[in-house]
Design an enzyme around this catalytic site. Structure first.
Site, PDB file in Angstrom:
ATOM      1  N   LYS A  61       0.944  -1.159  -0.259  1.00  0.00           N
ATOM      2  CA  LYS A  61       0.066  -0.066   0.076  1.00  0.00           C
ATOM      3  C   LYS A  61       1.038   1.250  -0.029  1.00  0.00           C
ATOM      4  CE  LYS A  61      -0.390  -0.279   5.002  1.00  0.00           C
ATOM      5  NZ  LYS A  61      -1.252  -0.686   6.306  1.00  0.00           N
ATOM      6  N   TYR A 292      17.105  29.818   7.776  1.00  0.00           N
ATOM      7  CA  TYR A 292      15.841  30.500   8.219  1.00  0.00           C
ATOM      8  C   TYR A 292      16.031  30.506   9.813  1.00  0.00           C
ATOM      9  CZ  TYR A 292      13.323  30.353   3.730  1.00  0.00           C
ATOM     10  OH  TYR A 292      12.989  30.548   2.489  1.00  0.00           O
TER      11      TYR A 292
HETATM   12  C1  LIG Z   1      -0.294  -1.937   6.694  1.00  0.00           C
HETATM   13  C2  LIG Z   1      -0.868  -3.117   7.105  1.00  0.00           C
HETATM   14  C3  LIG Z   1      -0.090  -4.196   7.461  1.00  0.00           C
HETATM   15  C4  LIG Z   1       1.378  -4.127   7.335  1.00  0.00           C
HETATM   16  O1  LIG Z   1       2.054  -3.546   8.338  1.00  0.00           O
HETATM   17  P1  LIG Z   1       3.446  -3.579   8.653  1.00  0.00           P
HETATM   18  O2  LIG Z   1       3.757  -3.159  10.023  1.00  0.00           O
HETATM   19  O3  LIG Z   1       4.277  -2.408   7.700  1.00  0.00           O
HETATM   20  O4  LIG Z   1       4.056  -4.973   8.447  1.00  0.00           O
HETATM   21  C5  LIG Z   1      -0.628  -5.323   7.942  1.00  0.00           C
HETATM   22  N1  LIG Z   1      -1.874  -5.488   7.857  1.00  0.00           N
HETATM   23  C6  LIG Z   1      -2.943  -4.357   7.764  1.00  0.00           C
HETATM   24  C7  LIG Z   1      -4.023  -4.718   7.819  1.00  0.00           C
HETATM   25  C8  LIG Z   1      -2.278  -3.047   7.317  1.00  0.00           C
HETATM   26  O5  LIG Z   1      -3.244  -2.222   7.117  1.00  0.00           O
END
Ligand SMILES: *Cc1c(COP(=O)(O)O)cnc(C)c1O
Length: 399
Positions: A61, A292
């Site tokens: 994702k 800055y």
């Molecule tokens: C993002 C996500 C994961 C992966 O999590 P990590 O800690 O990056 O391994 C797994 N399950 C769900 C439902 C998620 O939203």
């Protein structure tokens, strides 16, 4: 004369637009370098760590945590992952359009029937949290004469997505009665698997595991192709009891763990490097305010390097004056406020640095490595946010 310059400028612009981004392109101010073989090797390493019979879902994702979803998906499938996890419909469609045909689970929640229809069309498994959504799936699938593969989520203690644990058996038997909906998985999500040893997180994770087990007991003939999964990276690495039929791994795939120490003996390689170039070198006297707010004042006659990367690229302003960059494997301090598009390094002790020198802001440089965990500890966030924070303005180079 004017025309000649115009022609040259146009040629340059055209060349610049059509040229494939490459590391040796001297015009590139900053870029992301994604190491495909590291992604694949990490996948294989994680796979080797899993309990027998446990499959691996690669969570890609948010554009593969900033690494490029398609690149990550291909490397992970090559390395032994069998399913992909994404958060939005668009992310799933992009992978399908890229020709990736592995099973895809959408981890977010869809609201509109139109969105579920798109899932059906693109063969993306939606996450369902209610019987209502299930019935919409049945209606859509029946109308198109297709079978809708779905997964059910149950809330065991995250209080985000999922149905109540007491609803599970009703929904599962409800789905069994539907002609066009097939339950491919049942899952839940851990809230505190990455917590410390003494903040109650172990108890919370254990109670989630026990609730998940109770739920599974209420659906007796669950074994028929229904995949049970609970663990993210932290859960996967911490406790084999959390493995079940599959684990959903994001962070570790990219070469990182949520933990501060070296408690996990997995040889993971950081897959992302953030690099930029020195665009200008300035010699300034002692007592001069820099950037800055004059957050930094030189204490001696100093040499400063201007680097073409800033917070608009994903180097958080809250890291100002607290980080270092790597040049030829050596740590060079960053000084003054990080600005939108540029930052400064104090290169007084690094006479070899010239305009055009490549600077590593994050990731591997020789034997040295700057981890997202270092940044996230410094600015009060988590490594996930650091990785997702790099912006599209940075071209991505796959190596
Ligand atoms: C993002 C996500 C994961 C992966 O999590 P990590 O800690 O990056 O391994 C797994 N399950 C769900 C439902 C998620 O939203």
């Amino acid at each position: 004369m004017r025309d000649l310059i115009a022609t040259e400028v146009n040629d340059f612009a055209k060349e610049h637009q059509t040229k494939k981004t490459s590391i040796s392109d001297p015009h590139q101010r900053a870029w992301l370098e994604v190491n495909q073989s590291a992604l694949e090797a990490n996948t294989t390493a994680i796979k080797g760590f899993l309990s027998r019979g446990c499959a691996l879902m690669a969570v890609v994702k948010a554009d593969g945590y900033g690494h490029g979803a398609e690149t990550v998906a291909r490397a992970a499938l090559q390395g032994g992952a069998v399913e992909l996890g994404i958060a939005t419909l668009q992310e799933g469609i992009q992978l399908r359009q890229a020709g990736i045909d592995a099973p895809i689970l959408l981890l977010g929640n869809l609201v509109e029937p139109q969105e579920l229809k798109a899932c059906l069309h693109w063969e993306i498994m939606p996450t369902l949290s209610s019987m209502g959504q299930t019935l919409i799936c049945q209606r859509l699938a029946e109308a198109s004469g297709r079978i809708f593969k779905v997964q059910l989520k149950v809330d065991t203690g995250m209080s985000r997505l999922g149905c109540d644990i007491h609803e599970v058996s009703t929904i599962v038997s409800g789905i069994k009665g539907l002609s066009h909906v097939v339950l491919k998985g049942i899952y839940s999500h851990l809230a505190m698997a990455d917590g410390g040893r003494d903040d109650g997180s172990l108890d919370v994770t254990d109670s989630q595991r026990r609730r998940f087990n109770e739920v599974l007991k209420t659906i007796p003939d669950i074994d028929n192709g229904v995949c049970r999964h609970l663990a993210n990276t932290a859960g996967t690495l911490r406790d084999p009891l959390l493995h079940y039929d599959m684990v959903r791994v994001g962070l570790a795939l990219y070469g990182h763990t949520p933990f501060n120490g070296n408690e996990i003996q997995l040889n993971l390689k950081p897959a992302l490097a953030v690099r930029a170039r020195v665009t200008l070198i300035r010699d300034v006297s002692a007592g001069v305010g820099v950037s800055y707010g004059h957050l930094f004042t030189t204490k001696r006659q100093s040499r400063l390097a201007v680097v073409g990367i800033g917070y608009a690229d994903g180097v958080s302003r809250s890291l100002s004056g607290r980080i270092f960059a790597l040049i030829n494997g050596r740590q060079v301090p960053q000084v003054g406020s990080i600005t939108m598009d540029q930052l400064l390094l104090d290169i007084t002790d690094f006479p070899e640095v010239t305009v055009g020198t490549i600077v590593t802001m994050l990731g591997q440089d020789g034997s040295q490595c700057i981890s997202p965990k270092l940044w996230s500890n410094l600015c009060g966030t988590i490594p996930w946010e650091v990785l997702c924070g790099f912006k599209n303005r940075l071209p991505r180079v796959v190596v």
